[in-house]
Design a protein around this motif. Structure first.
Motif, PDB file in Angstrom:
ATOM      1  N   PRO A 214       0.810  -1.233   0.000  1.00  0.00           N
ATOM      2  CA  PRO A 214       0.000   0.000   0.000  1.00  0.00           C
ATOM      3  C   PRO A 214       0.838   1.275   0.000  1.00  0.00           C
ATOM      4  CG  PRO A 214      -0.006  -0.988   2.186  1.00  0.00           C
ATOM      5  CD  PRO A 214       0.730  -1.946   1.290  1.00  0.00           C
ATOM      6  N   GLU A 215       1.542   1.516  -1.098  1.00  0.00           N
ATOM      7  CA  GLU A 215       2.335   2.732  -1.287  1.00  0.00           C
ATOM      8  C   GLU A 215       1.503   3.778  -2.046  1.00  0.00           C
ATOM      9  OE1 GLU A 215       5.643   3.231  -0.399  1.00  0.00           O
ATOM     10  OE2 GLU A 215       5.820   1.280   0.575  1.00  0.00           O
ATOM     11  N   SER A 216       1.860   5.054  -1.867  1.00  0.00           N
ATOM     12  CA  SER A 216       1.094   6.131  -2.488  1.00  0.00           C
ATOM     13  C   SER A 216       1.035   5.999  -4.006  1.00  0.00           C
ATOM     14  CB  SER A 216       1.697   7.488  -2.116  1.00  0.00           C
ATOM     15  OG  SER A 216       1.059   8.538  -2.817  1.00  0.00           O
ATOM     16  N   GLU A 217       2.160   5.711  -4.648  1.00  0.00           N
ATOM     17  CA  GLU A 217       2.161   5.635  -6.106  1.00  0.00           C
ATOM     18  C   GLU A 217       1.379   4.432  -6.622  1.00  0.00           C
ATOM     19  OE1 GLU A 217       4.030   7.874  -8.948  1.00  0.00           O
ATOM     20  OE2 GLU A 217       2.558   8.515  -7.464  1.00  0.00           O
ATOM     21  N   VAL A 218       1.320   3.362  -5.829  1.00  0.00           N
ATOM     22  CA  VAL A 218       0.468   2.228  -6.203  1.00  0.00           C
ATOM     23  C   VAL A 218      -0.995   2.663  -6.196  1.00  0.00           C
ATOM     24  CG1 VAL A 218      -0.262  -0.110  -5.609  1.00  0.00           C
ATOM     25  CG2 VAL A 218       2.137   0.553  -5.311  1.00  0.00           C
ATOM     26  N   ALA A 219      -1.383   3.393  -5.145  1.00  0.00           N
ATOM     27  CA  ALA A 219      -2.746   3.926  -5.081  1.00  0.00           C
ATOM     28  C   ALA A 219      -3.005   4.877  -6.244  1.00  0.00           C
ATOM     29  CB  ALA A 219      -2.965   4.644  -3.750  1.00  0.00           C
ATOM     30  N   GLY A 220      -1.993   5.695  -6.580  1.00  0.00           N
ATOM     31  CA  GLY A 220      -2.149   6.636  -7.683  1.00  0.00           C
ATOM     32  C   GLY A 220      -2.371   5.945  -9.003  1.00  0.00           C
ATOM     33  N   LEU A 221      -1.580   4.906  -9.281  1.00  0.00           N
ATOM     34  CA  LEU A 221      -1.742   4.189 -10.547  1.00  0.00           C
ATOM     35  C   LEU A 221      -3.095   3.489 -10.601  1.00  0.00           C
ATOM     36  CD1 LEU A 221      -0.850   3.092 -13.249  1.00  0.00           C
ATOM     37  CD2 LEU A 221       0.354   1.247 -12.049  1.00  0.00           C
ATOM     38  N   LEU A 222      -3.475   2.818  -9.520  1.00  0.00           N
ATOM     39  CA  LEU A 222      -4.761   2.129  -9.519  1.00  0.00           C
ATOM     40  C   LEU A 222      -5.899   3.128  -9.706  1.00  0.00           C
ATOM     41  CD1 LEU A 222      -6.541  -0.327  -9.210  1.00  0.00           C
ATOM     42  CD2 LEU A 222      -6.274  -0.162  -6.725  1.00  0.00           C
ATOM     43  N   ALA A 223      -5.822   4.257  -9.026  1.00  0.00           N
ATOM     44  CA  ALA A 223      -6.853   5.287  -9.182  1.00  0.00           C
ATOM     45  C   ALA A 223      -6.909   5.796 -10.620  1.00  0.00           C
ATOM     46  CB  ALA A 223      -6.580   6.448  -8.221  1.00  0.00           C
ATOM     47  N   LEU A 224      -5.750   6.038 -11.209  1.00  0.00           N
ATOM     48  CA  LEU A 224      -5.689   6.525 -12.588  1.00  0.00           C
ATOM     49  C   LEU A 224      -6.354   5.543 -13.544  1.00  0.00           C
ATOM     50  CD1 LEU A 224      -4.634   8.454 -14.782  1.00  0.00           C
ATOM     51  CD2 LEU A 224      -2.433   7.250 -14.663  1.00  0.00           C
ATOM     52  N   MET A 225      -6.054   4.258 -13.396  1.00  0.00           N
ATOM     53  CA  MET A 225      -6.638   3.249 -14.273  1.00  0.00           C
ATOM     54  C   MET A 225      -8.149   3.161 -14.066  1.00  0.00           C
ATOM     55  SD  MET A 225      -3.792   0.179 -14.403  1.00  0.00           S
ATOM     56  CE  MET A 225      -3.875  -0.220 -12.649  1.00  0.00           C
ATOM     57  N   LEU A 226      -8.592   3.204 -12.824  1.00  0.00           N
ATOM     58  CA  LEU A 226     -10.028   3.114 -12.553  1.00  0.00           C
ATOM     59  C   LEU A 226     -10.778   4.303 -13.136  1.00  0.00           C
ATOM     60  CD1 LEU A 226      -9.856   1.923  -8.841  1.00  0.00           C
ATOM     61  CD2 LEU A 226     -10.669   0.562 -10.772  1.00  0.00           C
ATOM     62  N   LEU A 227     -10.227   5.493 -12.968  1.00  0.00           N
ATOM     63  CA  LEU A 227     -10.904   6.690 -13.465  1.00  0.00           C
ATOM     64  C   LEU A 227     -10.939   6.722 -14.989  1.00  0.00           C
ATOM     65  CD1 LEU A 227      -9.433   9.197 -10.869  1.00  0.00           C
ATOM     66  CD2 LEU A 227     -11.842   8.544 -11.083  1.00  0.00           C
ATOM     67  N   GLN A 228      -9.863   6.267 -15.625  1.00  0.00           N
ATOM     68  CA  GLN A 228      -9.874   6.204 -17.085  1.00  0.00           C
ATOM     69  C   GLN A 228     -10.840   5.128 -17.581  1.00  0.00           C
ATOM     70  OE1 GLN A 228      -5.652   5.727 -17.915  1.00  0.00           O
ATOM     71  NE2 GLN A 228      -5.479   7.890 -18.435  1.00  0.00           N
ATOM     72  N   GLU A 229     -10.793   3.976 -16.934  1.00  0.00           N
ATOM     73  CA  GLU A 229     -11.658   2.870 -17.341  1.00  0.00           C
ATOM     74  C   GLU A 229     -13.129   3.210 -17.142  1.00  0.00           C
ATOM     75  OE1 GLU A 229     -12.565  -0.978 -18.826  1.00  0.00           O
ATOM     76  OE2 GLU A 229     -10.800   0.332 -18.955  1.00  0.00           O
ATOM     77  N   SER A 230     -13.435   4.076 -16.183  1.00  0.00           N
ATOM     78  CA  SER A 230     -14.831   4.448 -15.919  1.00  0.00           C
ATOM     79  C   SER A 230     -15.489   5.096 -17.133  1.00  0.00           C
ATOM     80  CB  SER A 230     -14.892   5.401 -14.720  1.00  0.00           C
ATOM     81  OG  SER A 230     -14.394   6.686 -15.052  1.00  0.00           O
ATOM     82  N   ARG A 231     -14.686   5.641 -18.039  1.00  0.00           N
ATOM     83  CA  ARG A 231     -15.236   6.350 -19.203  1.00  0.00           C
ATOM     84  C   ARG A 231     -15.329   5.476 -20.454  1.00  0.00           C
ATOM     85  NH1 ARG A 231     -11.461  10.478 -17.174  1.00  0.00           N
ATOM     86  NH2 ARG A 231     -10.018  10.082 -18.893  1.00  0.00           N
ATOM     87  N   ARG A 232     -14.962   4.192 -20.340  1.00  0.00           N
ATOM     88  CA  ARG A 232     -14.864   3.358 -21.539  1.00  0.00           C
ATOM     89  C   ARG A 232     -16.153   3.343 -22.359  1.00  0.00           C
ATOM     90  NH1 ARG A 232     -11.738  -0.705 -23.613  1.00  0.00           N
ATOM     91  NH2 ARG A 232     -10.358  -0.753 -21.808  1.00  0.00           N
ATOM     92  N   THR A 233     -17.288   3.143 -21.711  1.00  0.00           N
ATOM     93  CA  THR A 233     -18.551   3.022 -22.449  1.00  0.00           C
ATOM     94  C   THR A 233     -18.873   4.279 -23.238  1.00  0.00           C
ATOM     95  OG1 THR A 233     -19.395   1.520 -20.756  1.00  0.00           O
ATOM     96  CG2 THR A 233     -21.003   2.520 -22.236  1.00  0.00           C
TER      97      THR A 233
END
Length: 399
Positions: A214-233
């Motif tokens: 649980p490092e900050s940059e791990v959280a940052g990358l996961l958040a980035l992917m989730l937020l981008q993926e949220s717009r796929r549809t």
């Protein structure tokens, strides 16, 4: 043991394989010290389960049983080659197994391996994708992909790359290589609109990393992917045409992914992935271009990159007008940076279009089209060119 009917054994074994095989493989690699030997042991263990579980019943801890079965079958094979001395370590307690998955990720993403080899090996060994699936994702043949993986495994063996999580002082550099691989996998799935599976695997890797480290940059990358993926549809129309961010129907965005991403952003401190996630988070609400430009300024202080400069230029154009953005884009291209980067020419074309400079816009659109391989992007650029050829382009209110 839990007794199970013979006709249910295969279904049970299949379910255990789907949920536990990558964890079991990670432990076997640590115990046996060899990828290929561990993979053989994994399959031997599941074959043994099919043979023994109908009569003996399903063990209380199937994972431990399978690790033990795989290890001892490998020992039997190695005894014939007089290598038993190499297999002294005992099977770890369950609490160590999560560390085994983390060890495997860091081994597959070791900086001594070529970047494309890291991604391929991670997808194969950590995610369990087939050679054919990975080859399709990276637009290569299964034979070439298999050779890439073989070379990577040989490099790990010959260079004696340790199967371990780096020491704390070495973690930042090593973690960066891991995150690069995960984001590369995500981008392959996100930019190729049909490869939702690949983007999903990257998010699964991100969640696993966050759980284990649980490092900050791990959280940052996961958040980035989730937020981008949220717009796929919303990224494509019903006809399959590309839809730009500012034109997307936000009601189609996945609110669950957005909520998860925003929660993770709150747990970060400024870093390259955390700041990119923060930018994506701004889009999740009412887009504030001044705020986004400020975040890009922070990002450039941490990580100088012409791609980041380009993205900042687009944000500046939205804040200050197309002319201000075009000036920055032209400066980037004049340096020779991004001359073969399709998005740079597409951005320049759009800014010229907004300014009413039809000739320059057409030149840049044609250059972007020549560099583009994805069919939805090609259609989008062709449509823009047809618009320029057929009608007068209105100038935006801020331009």
């Amino acid at each position: 043991m839990t007794t199970i009917a013979a006709d249910q054994v295969r279904e049970t074994v299949d379910a255990v394989y789907r949920t536990e095989s990558r964890r079991i493989l990670a432990t076997l690699i640590r115990l046996l010290g060899d990828f290929d030997l561990a993979e053989d042991a994994l399959h031997d263990a599941f074959r043994a389960a099919l043979e023994k579980w109908p009569a003996d019943g399903v063990p209380e801890n199937p994972r431990a049983w399978l690790v033990s079965a795989g290890r001892f079958r490998a020992i039997d094979a190695l005894r014939k080659r007089a290598r038993q001395a190499e297999l002294e370590p005992e099977i770890p307690e369950v609490c160590e197994w999560e560390d085994d998955r983390l060890r495997l990720i860091f081994t597959c993403c070791h900086p001594a391996l070529a970047p494309e080899a890291r991604a391929s090996l991670t997808l194969r060994e950590v995610c369990g994708l087939t050679t054919e699936e990975i080859a399709g994702a990276f637009l290569t043949t299964p034979a070439a992909l298999a050779q890439r993986i073989v070379r990577a495994k040989s490099k790990i063996r010959d260079a004696k790359i340790p199967y371990q999580v780096p020491e704390r002082e070495d973690l930042p550099v090593r973690l960066e290589a891991v995150l690069q691989v995960v984001y590369l996998v995500f981008n392959e799935g996100y930019s190729t609109l049909a490869r939702t599976d690949l983007a999903g695997e990257a998010i699964r890797l991100g969640r696993l990393l966050w759980e284990l480290l649980p490092e900050s940059e791990v959280a940052g990358l996961l958040a980035l992917m989730l937020l981008q993926e949220s717009r796929r549809t919303a990224r494509t129309s019903p006809a399959g045409d590309l839809v730009l961010l500012e034109d997307q129907d936000r009601s189609l965005w996945n609110r669950e992914l957005i909520s998860e991403g925003l929660m993770l952003v709150e747990r970060t401190v400024p870093g390259p992935y955390a700041l990119q996630a923060a930018i994506a988070a701004v889009h999740a609400g009412q887009t504030d271009w001044a705020r986004i430009v400020g975040l890009f300024d922070q990002l450039l202080e941490l990580q100088s990159s012409p791609v980041i400069e380009l993205n900042r230029a687009v944000a500046v154009a939205m804040r200050d007008g197309a002319g201000a953005g075009l000036k920055i884009v032209d400066e980037i291209l004049a340096r020779g940076d991004l001359s073969d980067y399709r998005f740079a020419h597409a951005a320049r074309a759009d800014l010229c279009r907004r300014l009413g400079n039809i000739v320059e816009a057409k030149v840049s659109y044609e250059r972007a089209l020549a560099l583009t391989q994805q069919e939805p992007e090609q259609r989008f650029l062709r449509n823009r060119l047809q618009e320029l050829n057929g009608c007068r382009i209105p100038v935006g209110p801020n331009d």
